[in-house]
Scaffold this active site. Structure first.
Site, short mmCIF file in Angstrom:
data_model
loop_
_atom_site.label_atom_id
_atom_site.label_comp_id
_atom_site.label_asym_id
_atom_site.label_seq_id
_atom_site.Cartn_x
_atom_site.Cartn_y
_atom_site.Cartn_z
N THR A 260 0.76 -1.24 0.00
CA THR A 260 0.00 0.00 0.00
C THR A 260 0.81 1.31 0.00
OG1 THR A 260 -1.38 -1.29 1.46
CG2 THR A 260 -1.86 1.02 1.37
N ARG B 283 -10.04 -11.28 -2.78
CA ARG B 283 -9.68 -10.87 -1.41
C ARG B 283 -9.61 -9.35 -1.33
NH1 ARG B 283 -5.14 -7.65 0.59
NH2 ARG B 283 -4.65 -8.36 2.69
N GLY C 237 -8.40 -6.20 1.18
CA GLY C 237 -7.57 -5.94 2.35
C GLY C 237 -8.11 -4.81 3.20
N THR D 44 -0.35 0.58 6.58
CA THR D 44 0.26 -0.21 5.52
C THR D 44 0.79 -1.49 6.14
OG1 THR D 44 2.29 -0.37 4.22
CG2 THR D 44 2.21 1.43 5.81
N GLY D 45 0.63 -2.59 5.45
CA GLY D 45 1.13 -3.85 6.00
C GLY D 45 0.15 -4.97 5.71
N HIS D 46 0.16 -5.96 6.58
CA HIS D 46 -0.65 -7.16 6.37
C HIS D 46 -2.11 -6.86 6.71
CE1 HIS D 46 -1.56 -11.57 7.50
NE2 HIS D 46 -1.91 -11.31 6.27
N1 GLY Z 1 -2.39 -3.41 3.39
C1 GLY Z 1 -2.78 -3.81 2.11
C2 GLY Z 1 -3.42 -5.10 2.05
O1 GLY Z 1 -3.22 -5.94 2.90
O2 GLY Z 1 -4.16 -5.30 1.13
#
Ligand code: GLY
Length: 312
Positions: free
Chosen positions: A180, A208, A210, A230-232
């Protein structure tokens, strides 16, 4: 009249040393573009939108052109905008639009909805003259090679719970910087805005979505300031990271402390890896991350540190 300020990020993750300068300088250029708009009396919303458009067009970043690829080798983008008067626009699973953040603005400014996803985003782009692109045009060689490498290793991240709970950021990240982009700004009138855009994460399951287009998860804005994460995404969503940080700022906590406490909370609660940037209503800016790197851009100068606070 207030002093207008902006901060941008180019995605938390693990960035190879040879690519660091491209990420760092790309974030700096995007911040300068946003600052120019603010300096001319433009709105925070325009500043964050243009900063993000610049990064969507920069193939270094994981958004627009240069996005990560799904498990079946395609690009699916998510985007978001929000202003301190609680207006929201978001788009998800965008496959054929050059600048997905423009679609988020259309959703905010021309519909009664907050989030539009999937095939209808193409129709919305047509209706509002937003530039479309052949989906292959969003794929860059570096991502294609990385995708192939991961497929050759037989990785199936998005259906493997063990990998999802891994505490090694490189397990789930594109080694070239995973994530991101986002921007937070306050303009001379004191209006605050946030924008974000992403190609998501490598090998994500098709369809999916996010954290980025989810208000309160990937981003949030209100009278106390703005936050962009930003990240998982799966971990960020579980703790509503942006709203968590925003609430700390609203309670009066200094922005640097709020960003760091939010990352600590994410790590403690879900062992997640992510970064965030924030700006408060006085224009103070800060960032923090649980990942090895987060390229941050502020107009005042190039930022080489992954965690910190900008000059006031
Ligand atoms: N942070 C972006 C995503 O996981 O899609």
């Amino acid at each position: 009249m207030r002093e207008a300020k902006i901060i941008v990020h180019g995605g938390a993750g693990t960035i190879r040393p040879r690519l660091w300068a491209a990420y760092r300088d790309g974030a700096h250029v995007a911040a300068l573009i946003g600052q120019q708009i603010l300096s001319q009396g433009g709105s925070a919303l325009d500043a964050v939108t243009e900063a993000v458009i610049n990064m969507e067009d920069n193939p270094v970043f994981n958004c627009g052109t240069g996005s990560c690829l799904t498990y079946d080798g395609r690009v699916e983008c998510d985007s978001f905008v929000m202003t301190d008067d609680m207006r929201i626009g978001a788009a998800a699973i965008v496959t054929n639009v050059k600048n997905p953040v423009k679609l988020a603005r259309v959703v905010m400014e021309h519909t009664v909805h907050n989030l539009i996803a999937g095939e209808a985003t193409g129709r919305l782009a047509d209706a509002y003259d937003i530039e479309k692109i052949d989906p292959h045009g969003l794929v860059v060689d570096r991502r294609r090679r990385r995708w192939q490498e991961m497929m050759d290793r037989g990785l199936e991240y998005m259906v493997d719970p063990e990998l999802e709970s891994s505490d090694d950021p490189t397990d789930l990240s594109d080694e070239d910087g995973m994530d991101t982009v986002g921007a937070c700004a306050i303009d001379r009138q004191g209006c605050i805005a946030v924008a974000g855009s992403t190609g998501g994460i490598m090998l994500k399951y098709p369809g999916r979505i996010g954290d980025t287009p989810m208000p309160g998860a990937g981003s949030y804005a209100g009278s106390a300031g703005a936050v962009a994460c930003t990240g998982h995404g799966e971990a960020i969503m579980r703790v509503c990271l942006a709203k968590h940080c925003y609430d700390l700022m609203e309670s009066g906590m200094p922005v640097q402390e709020a960003t760091q406490q939010s990352i600590d909370f994410l790590v403690q609660r879900v062992n997640g890896f992510a970064g965030l940037i924030a700006i408060d209503s006085k224009g103070s800016r800060a960032w923090s991350t649980s990942t090895p790197n987060i390229p941050v851009g502020i107009p005042e100068g190039v930022v080489d540190s992954s965690s910190g606070q900008s000059p006031a």
